[in-house]
Design an enzyme around this catalytic site. Structure first.
Site, mmCIF file in Angstrom:
data_model
loop_
_atom_site.group_PDB
_atom_site.id
_atom_site.type_symbol
_atom_site.label_atom_id
_atom_site.label_comp_id
_atom_site.label_asym_id
_atom_site.label_seq_id
_atom_site.Cartn_x
_atom_site.Cartn_y
_atom_site.Cartn_z
ATOM 1 N N LYS A 15 -21.919 51.620 86.923
ATOM 2 C CA LYS A 15 -22.755 50.422 87.004
ATOM 3 C C LYS A 15 -23.956 50.745 87.882
ATOM 4 O O LYS A 15 -23.807 51.125 89.029
ATOM 5 C CB LYS A 15 -21.957 49.253 87.572
ATOM 6 C CG LYS A 15 -22.592 47.927 87.319
ATOM 7 C CD LYS A 15 -21.619 46.815 87.641
ATOM 8 C CE LYS A 15 -22.140 45.496 87.134
ATOM 9 N NZ LYS A 15 -21.169 44.430 87.339
ATOM 10 N N GLU A 48 -19.697 48.712 73.324
ATOM 11 C CA GLU A 48 -19.495 47.475 74.068
ATOM 12 C C GLU A 48 -20.686 46.574 73.831
ATOM 13 O O GLU A 48 -21.628 46.950 73.150
ATOM 14 C CB GLU A 48 -19.317 47.761 75.563
ATOM 15 C CG GLU A 48 -20.546 48.364 76.215
ATOM 16 C CD GLU A 48 -20.340 48.685 77.691
ATOM 17 O OE1 GLU A 48 -19.312 48.289 78.261
ATOM 18 O OE2 GLU A 48 -21.232 49.335 78.263
#
Length: 151
Positions: A15, A48
């Protein structure tokens, strides 16, 4: 839901602040009247969503989601949903799936911290299942906080 080509760097499991492709995918979704976009890799598999994990339920009731690797951000909500699947005795298949398979599935849904479990009723303009939220996704959404443990 719309699909977009995977354009992100190879380590999306980290992230970071490099979220411009995610923002652009989300913007493209909104411009097409959708709420989310699924990234599709060069092999044709869904990785995703721009801000979510992707799931389908096959015609025989098996829940399918991609394995955790460098191509997806694991997601705490994804972990809770895996716990729900185990607790409810649902069949799980951890593997990649294509947009075509998702469009032919009984149902599809996404998971994210901001939306918990959200049914997907259309992908690229084609209805998923009967075009309404599926029973499994709806039950998971309803029961999510009963299974989540926050400390």
């Amino acid at each position: 839901m719309i699909s977009v080509p995977e354009t992100r760097w190879e380590r999306v499991d980290i992230k970071s602040v490099s979220l411009l492709p995610n923002v652009l995918a989300k913007q493209a979704a909104r411009e097409h009247g959708a709420r989310e976009a699924w990234f599709v890799d060069k092999q044709g598999f869904v990785t995703e969503g721009s801000s979510s994990n992707a799931w389908i339920v096959t015609k025989n009731g098996t829940v399918v989601t991609r394995h955790v690797d460098h191509a997806i951000l694991k997601g705490v909500t994804r972990t809770v949903v895996l716990d729900i699947i185990a607790a409810e005795g649902l069949k799980l298949d951890v593997r990649p799936f294509t947009i075509d398979e998702a469009q032919q599935a009984r149902e599809a849904f996404i998971t994210s911290a901001s939306q918990t479990v959200m049914p997907v009723v259309k992908i690229d303009g084609r209805p998923v299942g009967n075009g309404a939220p599926g029973l499994i996704a709806s039950a998971m959404r309803r029961d999510f906080y009963r299974h989540a443990e926050f400390s």
